[in-house]
Structures are given as structure tokens and as C-alpha cells.
Motif scaffolding. Structure first.
Motif, PDB file in Angstrom:
ATOM      1  N   ALA A 526       0.809  -1.218   0.000  1.00  0.00           N
ATOM      2  CA  ALA A 526       0.000   0.000   0.000  1.00  0.00           C
ATOM      3  C   ALA A 526       0.840   1.264   0.000  1.00  0.00           C
ATOM      4  CB  ALA A 526      -0.919  -0.008   1.222  1.00  0.00           C
ATOM      5  N   LEU A 527       2.118   1.145   0.302  1.00  0.00           N
ATOM      6  CA  LEU A 527       2.987   2.323   0.270  1.00  0.00           C
ATOM      7  C   LEU A 527       3.160   2.848  -1.152  1.00  0.00           C
ATOM      8  CD1 LEU A 527       5.742   1.221   2.820  1.00  0.00           C
ATOM      9  CD2 LEU A 527       4.123   3.115   3.108  1.00  0.00           C
ATOM     10  N   GLY A 528       2.927   1.989  -2.137  1.00  0.00           N
ATOM     11  CA  GLY A 528       3.001   2.418  -3.532  1.00  0.00           C
ATOM     12  C   GLY A 528       4.429   2.478  -4.040  1.00  0.00           C
ATOM     13  N   GLY A 529       4.632   3.303  -5.059  1.00  0.00           N
ATOM     14  CA  GLY A 529       5.950   3.425  -5.667  1.00  0.00           C
ATOM     15  C   GLY A 529       6.138   2.471  -6.825  1.00  0.00           C
ATOM     16  N   THR A 530       7.259   2.621  -7.500  1.00  0.00           N
ATOM     17  CA  THR A 530       7.602   1.770  -8.635  1.00  0.00           C
ATOM     18  C   THR A 530       8.696   0.798  -8.227  1.00  0.00           C
ATOM     19  OG1 THR A 530       7.098   3.564 -10.173  1.00  0.00           O
ATOM     20  CG2 THR A 530       8.417   1.729 -11.015  1.00  0.00           C
ATOM     21  N   PRO A 531       8.447  -0.498  -8.264  1.00  0.00           N
ATOM     22  CA  PRO A 531       9.450  -1.474  -7.810  1.00  0.00           C
ATOM     23  C   PRO A 531      10.769  -1.341  -8.564  1.00  0.00           C
ATOM     24  CG  PRO A 531       7.317  -2.532  -8.126  1.00  0.00           C
ATOM     25  CD  PRO A 531       7.200  -1.150  -8.698  1.00  0.00           C
ATOM     26  N   LEU A 532      11.846  -1.620  -7.853  1.00  0.00           N
ATOM     27  CA  LEU A 532      13.187  -1.572  -8.423  1.00  0.00           C
ATOM     28  C   LEU A 532      13.871  -2.907  -8.176  1.00  0.00           C
ATOM     29  CD1 LEU A 532      15.686  -0.129  -9.640  1.00  0.00           C
ATOM     30  CD2 LEU A 532      16.183   0.725  -7.326  1.00  0.00           C
ATOM     31  N   ARG A 533      14.396  -3.486  -9.244  1.00  0.00           N
ATOM     32  CA  ARG A 533      15.115  -4.752  -9.119  1.00  0.00           C
ATOM     33  C   ARG A 533      16.476  -4.636  -9.788  1.00  0.00           C
ATOM     34  NH1 ARG A 533      13.443  -9.773  -7.864  1.00  0.00           N
ATOM     35  NH2 ARG A 533      11.235  -9.282  -8.171  1.00  0.00           N
ATOM     36  N   ILE A 534      17.509  -5.058  -9.087  1.00  0.00           N
ATOM     37  CA  ILE A 534      18.860  -5.097  -9.643  1.00  0.00           C
ATOM     38  C   ILE A 534      19.483  -6.441  -9.267  1.00  0.00           C
ATOM     39  CG2 ILE A 534      19.133  -2.580  -9.410  1.00  0.00           C
ATOM     40  CD1 ILE A 534      21.009  -3.160  -7.024  1.00  0.00           C
ATOM     41  N   ASP A 535      20.667  -6.707  -9.801  1.00  0.00           N
ATOM     42  CA  ASP A 535      21.404  -7.897  -9.379  1.00  0.00           C
ATOM     43  C   ASP A 535      21.930  -7.653  -7.967  1.00  0.00           C
ATOM     44  OD1 ASP A 535      21.029  -9.227 -11.778  1.00  0.00           O
ATOM     45  OD2 ASP A 535      22.851  -8.381 -12.669  1.00  0.00           O
ATOM     46  N   PRO A 536      21.565  -8.497  -7.020  1.00  0.00           N
ATOM     47  CA  PRO A 536      22.055  -8.281  -5.653  1.00  0.00           C
ATOM     48  C   PRO A 536      23.552  -8.538  -5.563  1.00  0.00           C
ATOM     49  CG  PRO A 536      20.957 -10.395  -5.800  1.00  0.00           C
ATOM     50  CD  PRO A 536      20.744  -9.712  -7.132  1.00  0.00           C
ATOM     51  N   LEU A 537      24.183  -7.965  -4.561  1.00  0.00           N
ATOM     52  CA  LEU A 537      25.581  -8.277  -4.303  1.00  0.00           C
ATOM     53  C   LEU A 537      25.676  -9.723  -3.827  1.00  0.00           C
ATOM     54  CD1 LEU A 537      26.822  -5.061  -2.437  1.00  0.00           C
ATOM     55  CD2 LEU A 537      27.106  -5.658  -4.850  1.00  0.00           C
ATOM     56  N   PRO A 538      26.761 -10.404  -4.122  1.00  0.00           N
ATOM     57  CA  PRO A 538      26.905 -11.791  -3.677  1.00  0.00           C
ATOM     58  C   PRO A 538      27.037 -11.874  -2.158  1.00  0.00           C
ATOM     59  CG  PRO A 538      28.954 -10.991  -4.636  1.00  0.00           C
ATOM     60  CD  PRO A 538      27.925  -9.936  -4.902  1.00  0.00           C
ATOM     61  N   ASN A 539      26.799 -13.054  -1.635  1.00  0.00           N
ATOM     62  CA  ASN A 539      26.867 -13.298  -0.197  1.00  0.00           C
ATOM     63  C   ASN A 539      27.900 -14.393   0.040  1.00  0.00           C
ATOM     64  OD1 ASN A 539      26.358 -13.365   2.505  1.00  0.00           O
ATOM     65  ND2 ASN A 539      24.218 -13.943   2.349  1.00  0.00           N
ATOM     66  N   HIS A 540      29.136 -13.982   0.339  1.00  0.00           N
ATOM     67  CA  HIS A 540      30.240 -14.933   0.442  1.00  0.00           C
ATOM     68  C   HIS A 540      30.546 -15.293   1.887  1.00  0.00           C
ATOM     69  CE1 HIS A 540      31.299 -14.693  -3.770  1.00  0.00           C
ATOM     70  NE2 HIS A 540      31.487 -13.398  -3.714  1.00  0.00           N
ATOM     71  N   ARG A 541      31.078 -16.506   2.049  1.00  0.00           N
ATOM     72  CA  ARG A 541      31.758 -16.892   3.276  1.00  0.00           C
ATOM     73  C   ARG A 541      33.153 -17.369   2.902  1.00  0.00           C
ATOM     74  NH1 ARG A 541      30.534 -21.113   5.511  1.00  0.00           N
ATOM     75  NH2 ARG A 541      29.157 -21.977   3.902  1.00  0.00           N
ATOM     76  N   PHE A 542      34.125 -17.121   3.770  1.00  0.00           N
ATOM     77  CA  PHE A 542      35.506 -17.467   3.453  1.00  0.00           C
ATOM     78  C   PHE A 542      35.666 -18.951   3.138  1.00  0.00           C
ATOM     79  CE2 PHE A 542      37.187 -13.832   6.366  1.00  0.00           C
ATOM     80  CZ  PHE A 542      36.782 -12.901   5.423  1.00  0.00           C
ATOM     81  N   ALA A 543      34.885 -19.787   3.775  1.00  0.00           N
ATOM     82  CA  ALA A 543      35.080 -21.235   3.660  1.00  0.00           C
ATOM     83  C   ALA A 543      34.357 -21.860   2.475  1.00  0.00           C
ATOM     84  CB  ALA A 543      34.620 -21.917   4.954  1.00  0.00           C
ATOM     85  N   GLU A 544      33.613 -21.081   1.716  1.00  0.00           N
ATOM     86  CA  GLU A 544      32.655 -21.665   0.781  1.00  0.00           C
ATOM     87  C   GLU A 544      33.273 -22.563  -0.285  1.00  0.00           C
ATOM     88  OE1 GLU A 544      32.102 -17.901  -2.294  1.00  0.00           O
ATOM     89  OE2 GLU A 544      30.827 -18.010  -0.516  1.00  0.00           O
ATOM     90  N   ASP A 545      34.447 -22.218  -0.818  1.00  0.00           N
ATOM     91  CA  ASP A 545      35.025 -23.021  -1.900  1.00  0.00           C
ATOM     92  C   ASP A 545      35.478 -24.390  -1.406  1.00  0.00           C
ATOM     93  OD1 ASP A 545      34.677 -21.186  -3.981  1.00  0.00           O
ATOM     94  OD2 ASP A 545      36.512 -20.118  -3.481  1.00  0.00           O
TER      95      ASP A 545
END
Length: 690
Positions: A526-545
């Protein structure tokens, strides 16, 4: 009988830095001083092995005094001596009733304030029972749709003495109105309600790539809520600036601070543009800084943040008092591992210690199993007790600015502040934080830093205990708290069946009134406005690889009953091969490749026979350089003839010796500084592990 003379006079170190340098260079015997004794941070700052009173920024009065601008040494002249920092706990269980139970248990045992992290559906501005929230409801947070849900989550909590902080992403404006309704319904007066709404549209866009109202409308809504909050609940902050999106994307400390400063300035512009005076606008912002395991960098980051914010607010015309930064520090999520998660206890202790020494106003320590799933009662207990021990047994809060006066810390604080200021100026020159986020240039800069760190982790220059160093393939699974998200979602749908999700309002007062009976998703829409979508920044953890390799190994073990393995062809006696055999075991098992070892072989034939019985397809030769010189070629040839499809040598031979080993069948070499991740990934591929 002769007597040996001795002296009680100690041998003091050289009196000057130059004299000390001469002694050290003599001890190095020609080795490069900088390579051996200095450390380069990801911000380009070089840490020296010795700091003196002549170091830049290390003068006794360079950082000012505690409680005085620019607040490098803290915003209170007494530091945390009066009550210690606020021990804060974050709650993420999807069931609001379970959250209430956990919150009461923790508050009774030493926690002094709570963070309610709403689920991924709320972070997208959605009700959990809607089709769009499929796969989001109850994920990574509490399933909340109404003010009553928030009230249930806080059931039994004494809101007149317990601050409440929200993390709600795109649903933050609606969640803020709901929490205000809970305070009002409970009769918590304006002078008693304390907490933070943490409305952070830029951070939300960066982390999720989604703003239902678009950025401009979201900033306007944020400013409107800030103006109301300043009048309604003066002890509450409406606006939050979090370093988490930038930290999780791989930012260095200076990049993170630069992004936070630029975000803070964008919010000041939005609020003052809406008619809020600069002092009130400054006081409406709270900052959340992730702290990792680089102890001294963590301390310096908090101190530099206060210095920088005081400089920004002064330039904006705010009073010195309004320039006091409110800092909430929390465990950086990127440092936590899923493998050998018990080590996370140590990581969390270091980060909490740094936050306390750095002068954070509140600290949230992560549960050791939080990278795996929902925290258990034991995990929450350890998290809160870490801080209680730091305060009550280590007396960390009894010293005003413990790092103050340290030539090293003062210098590092100043250097980090200078680098962060450069990052901030570059962002502002490019058009501001929104501009660099939308055009992708910020993502590129953060990715460059992450790639550098990732390469160091891959080469094990950056060591992760239990992950790329000292792995434990036999570790038992860690328990996490159970949650039936599907059942909770069905129950939510039944309760919301007759709720009006299309509230009508024309003013902010009417919006707040609608929050009493409406839903988070309905209010947000209900707040209205025009939605905005972009590529989000990645979410890394040091151990992931490395954890990805371990996951693949687990899948093989689940299907075949055994893991991929490597045969360690140990040469000679135990004393001769132990060093490199131990290195090789750690190396391969970091990638989930189980090492099959032995007491050693005196002949190539014995090694070949043992290899045939091992069931392994690949082998690694382990011995001393002297042993290699006389027998490596024969050993490699025998292993190859026995069916080894890939042969490794532990060590880094000279070019001439390498040519001989290559000719005998060596495929690759493992040694300190080699790209372990690439080597292990290639081994997986060779073994058919996907």
C-alpha cells in the motif's frame, strides 16, 4: 673449583628503531625484511613488525580524549565502565512462540536486548502465506505478518527495560509501525521505549536486489518514519546503516567503511530534504558493523568509524554531540564455517573481544552453528556467555578505551580512516552510493577485493582452521534447532484468511493505525511506488570453496559408502616422512579426499603392492628431499605401473629434479603456497567427483 660469573642485569633491546633494524637484518641472514616481517592488508596498508612513538598517528593526543570529538576513543568519557556494553542476541527461529521462549531464556541469563530478524519473505516485503513468498517464508528469520505476531514474539519481555532491534529489509517501514503499536499497546512510554527499526533501503537493495517502492520512494518513507520516531519515541532510532551487505560481498575494511559513510550521507540528505534538522537526522541513524577475526583491524575499524562519522556530520553542520556514532557490532557472517563449526566459538570470541575493545555500544555474538541452521539452546548459551565472560571475568569493560595510546592501534586507526575516506570520496565523486550500486561499479570493485582474498584462501595463505587447514573428515554432524516451516506457513494462512490486506491511508498517522490490524505485506504494497530490481551483491563466506569440495565428497560417501581417496606413498622411516605425510593428509582432506597412509616403505615394490590393496586411484609421494634424490623416480614408476592414474609429489623440487620426476610419471606437486583449491578441484574432476 672455578666459579662461573653471571649478571642480574638484563640485556635490553636496542635503544633506537634503526639499531633494532640492524639487529633484525643480521638475524635474517640476507632474507628480505619486508617479505619476512611485514603484512599487507587488503586495503593496501602495510603492517610493520614494530611501532614507536614516532609512527604517524601514534602521538599521545592524536586520537583526542574519550568522550570528546572526534570520538575516536569513544563517545563516553567513562567508556563502558558504568554498565558494560549492551549484550544483544539475534533471534531467527521462524515460530514466534519459540522466539518468545528463547528470548525470555536468554534475557534471564545475561542478555540485555534482542534483535528480531524477520524472514526472507518480510525482507522482500511479502506476507509469508502468499504465492510470491513460496520458498521465502520462515527462511533466515521469524515468520511475521501482523503486529500481533510481533507481540507474540515479545511475549513476556519487559519492553520498558529491554531494547528491541528489527531486521526487516523491504518490510522495515511496516515492521516499524507494528513495533510502535506493540509499544503503545503495552503502555511503554515515550521515555522508556528503546530500540532500532533499522530502515535501510540502500542496504536492502544491495543485499536482496529488490525494493518494492523503488529507491526514491523508500528514502522518502524512511525520512517520514524518522521524523515521527524522533517525536514519538526519542530513544529509538528509525534508520540503520549496515556494513553487512558490503562485508558479505567481499569488501575490505576500508571499502566497507566507505560504503557505510556514503550510505549515511545519502540518508542525511533524504532526511534533511524532508525538513528534519541535521542534528535530529544524525541522531536517527544507528550503525551496524560486522567484525571478523582480524583482531586489531576490528578494533581499528570501530575507532575509525567514529572518527569518520564525526568528520562527516561536522561537515554537514551538525553539532559535535550529534556526531556521536551509535555502533552495534556483530559477528561477521563471512568468517563462520559449516565445517568443524566448533571452531566458530573461537572466531566469535575473537570478534566479540575486538568489538568490546573497540568500544561498541552493543554486541551480538553469533551462535557457532548459525552457518548450518537454526541456533540451539546450547549455541545461544555459548554466544551470550562469551560476552558475559569478557565483561564479568576479563573485566574488558572496566577499562576506558583499552586500545588507546597503543602506537600500533592508533597508527592503524588513522591509516584505515584515511583509506576509508578515499573510498567514500570516490563514491561521492561517482554520484553517491545509489549511483555506484545501480551502475555495477561498486560490485566490480568489491569483487576485485574478494578475488584477491579468495586466491589467498585457495593458496592457504589465509588459513581457516578446520577448513583449508587441519580438516576433520570424521567430524560428527552438529545439531540445529528443528522447525516445520510448512506447518507454520499453513497456520499463518489460516489466521490471515479474513485479514484485510488492502489498507487505505492518506497520512502516516493512518498508516500507523492500519498497522494495528493489517499485514506486513499489505502495508508494504500500500505504500506504492515503482518497484526496483537489480542484481544483488553476492553473499560470500571465506570457507565456501573448500566446503563445496567437502560437500561433493560427502555425496560420494553417501552413494558409495567410501570417500574419494589418495594413497600416501611414504618413503622410509616414520621420522623421515612424517612431516610431508602430515602435510599431504591435511592438504587432500581439506578437499574431502581421504588419505590412506602407512608406516613407510623401503622399496618401490612394497609401495606398489600396498597401493593395489588400498582401493585408491591416485597417490602422493611423501619423503625428504634426500630420499627423493635417490629413490623418487623408481617409486613413481612403480606406482604408475601399479595403476595409479595420477601421481603427486609432496614438496617443491628444483627444476632439474622436477624434470626427472615428471619423466617418471609425476602429475603435480603440492607445497606451501601452491593453489590448493585448484589442485583439489582438478583431483575431484579426475576422480569423477562432481
Amino acid at each position: 673449583m672455578s666459579q662461573t660469573s653471571f649478571s642480574l642485569t638484563p640485556e635490553f633491546p636496542p635503544a633506537t628503531e634503526s639499531a633494532w633494524r640492524q639487529v633484525v637484518e643480521k638475524a635474517l641472514k640476507g632474507a628480505d625484511f619486508d617479505k619476512k616481517l611485514t603484512t599487507r592488508l587488503y586495503d593496501g596498508i602495510t603492517l610493520a613488525p614494530l611501532y614507536s612513538q614516532d609512527a604517524p598517528g601514534a602521538a599521545a593526543d592524536a586520537a583526542g580524549l574519550p568522550g570528546q570529538a572526534p570520538y575516536t576513543r569513544g563517545t563516553n568519557a567513562l567508556g563502558q565502565r558504568q554498565a558494560g556494553w549492551d549484550i544483544r542476541q539475534e533471534f531467527v527461529h521462524p515460530d514466534v512462540r519459540q522466539v518468545s521462549k528463547e528470548a525470555l531464556e536468554d534475557l534471564e541469563r545475561g542478555v540485555s536486548s534482542v534483535i528480531l530478524r524477520l524472514d526472507a519473505a518480510a525482507h522482500a516485503g511479502l506476507d509469508p502465506d502468499t504465492d510470491a513468498a513460496e520458498g521465502l517464508a520462515g527462511v533466515d528469520g521469524i515468520m511475521v505478518a501482523t503486529a500481533d505476531d510481533l507481540d507474540t514474539a515479545l511475549a513476556g519481555v519487559l519492553l520498558d527495560i529491554c531494547p528491541v532491534s528489527l531486521k526487516a529489509g523491504a518490510g522495515a517501514v511496516a515492521a516499524a509501525a507494528m513495533l510502535a503499536d506493540v509499544w503503545t499497546k503495552r503502555g511503554v512510554g515515550a521515555d522508556l521505549a528503546r530500540g532500532a527499526y533499522n530502515i535501510d533501503p540502500v542496504g536492502t537493495l544491495a543485499a536482496t536486489g529488490w525494493l518494492p517502492q523503488g529507491l526514491e520512494k523508500s528514502l522518502n518513507d524512511m525520512a517520514a518514519v524518522a521524523a515521527r520516531t524522533a517525536e514519538e519515541f526519542p530513544m529509538v532510532t528509525a534508520v540503520g546503516v549496515s556494513g553487512a551487505p558490503w562485508s558479505n560481498a567481499g569488501a575490505s575494511e576500508a571499502q566497507e567503511l566507505g560504503c557505510m559513510l556514503a550510505t549515511g550521507v545519502a540518508y542525511l540528505r533524504a532526511m534533511t530534504g524532508a525538513g528534519i534538522d541535521i542534528d535530529t537526522a544524525c541522531r536517527q541513524i544507528g550503525f551496524t558493523l560486522p567484525v571478523g577475526t582480524d583482531f586489531f583491524s576490528g578494533i581499528a575499524k570501530l575507532r575509525a568509524a567514529r572518527l569518520l562519522w564525526a568528520q562527516v556530520t561536522a561537515a554537514c553542520g551538525a553539532s559535535a554531540d550529534a556526531g556521536k556514532m551509535v555502533i552495534h557490532a556483530e559477528t561477521a557472517q563471512r568468517i563462520l564455517s559449516q565445517r568443524d563449526p566448533w571452531v566458530n566459538m573461537l572466531r566469535v570470541t575473537v570478534s566479540s573481544f575486538a568489538a568490546g575493545v573497540g568500544g561498541a555500544d552493543s554486541v551480538a555474538a553469533a551462535s557457532y552453528e548459525s552457518a548450518i541452521g537454526l541456533p540451539t539452546a546450547f549455541g545461544r548459551r555459548v554466544a551470550r556467555n562469551i560476552q558475559i565472560i569478557l565483561q564479568e571475568e576479563s573485566h574488558l569493560a572496566k577499562v576506558v578505551d583499552p586500545a588507546g595510546g597503543s602506537w600500533f592501534v592508533e597508527t592503524l586507526t588513522r591509516q584505515l580512516a584515511e583509506r576509508a575516506w578515499e573510498e567514500f570520496q570516490a563514491i561521492e565523486k561517482a554520484g553517491g552510493i545509489a549511483a555506484v550500486l545501480l551502475d555495477g561499479s561498486l560490485a566490480t570493485a568489491l569483487a576485485k577485493t574478494w578475488d584477491e582474498r579468495r586466491a589467498n584462501i585457495a593458496r592457504r595463505k589465509d588459513q581457516l582452521t578446520g577448513v583449508n587447514e587441519f580438516p576433520n573428515l570424521s567430524e560428527a554432524p552438529v545439531d540445529v534447532a528443528p522447525a516445520d516451516r510448512a506447518l507454520l506457513r499453513r497456520g499463518m494462512a489460516a489466521r490471515l484468511k479474513h485479514v484485510d490486506r488492502t489498507p487505505a491511508f492518506g497520512t502516516l498517522d493512518q498508516f500507523y493505525n492500519a498497522a494495528r490490524t493489517g499485514t506486513l505485506g499489505g502495508l508494504t504494497a500500500a505504500l506504492g511506488g515503482t518497484p526496483l530490481r537489480i542484481d544483488p551483491l553476492p553473499n560470500h563466506r571465506f570457507a565456501e570453496d573448500f566446503e563445496a569440495l567437502r560437500d561433493a565428497s560427502d555425496e560420494v560417501a553417501a552413494i558409495n559408502g567410501t570417500r574419494p581417496s589418495v594413497f600416501l606413498a611414504n618413503m622410509g622411516r616414520v621420522a623421515q616422512h612424517t612431516a610431508r605425510a602430515t602435510y599431504a593428509r591435511n592438504f587432500f582432506e581439506a578437499g574431502g579426499i581421504e588419505a590412506v597412509s602407512s608406516d613407510g616403505f623401503d622399496s618401490p615394490e612394497a609401495a606398489a603392492a600396498a597401493f593395489r590393496l588400498s582401493g585408491a586411484k591416485i597417490a602422493c609421494l611423501c619423503g625428504t628431499d634426500d630420499q627423493y634424490e635417490g629413490g623418487a623416480a623408481a617409486m613413481l614408476a612403480a606406482l604408475k605401473a601399479a595403476g595409479a592414474t595420477r601421481l603427486y609429489v609432496a614438496g617443491r623440487p628444483a627444476a632439474e629434479a622436477k624434470a626427472v620426476y615428471d619423466a617418471a610419471g609425476a602429475s603435480d606437486y603440492i607445497f606451501m603456497g601452491c593453489d590448493a583449491l585448484a589442485t583439489l578441484t582438478a583431483a575431484h574432476r579426475h576422480l569423477g567427483v562432481n
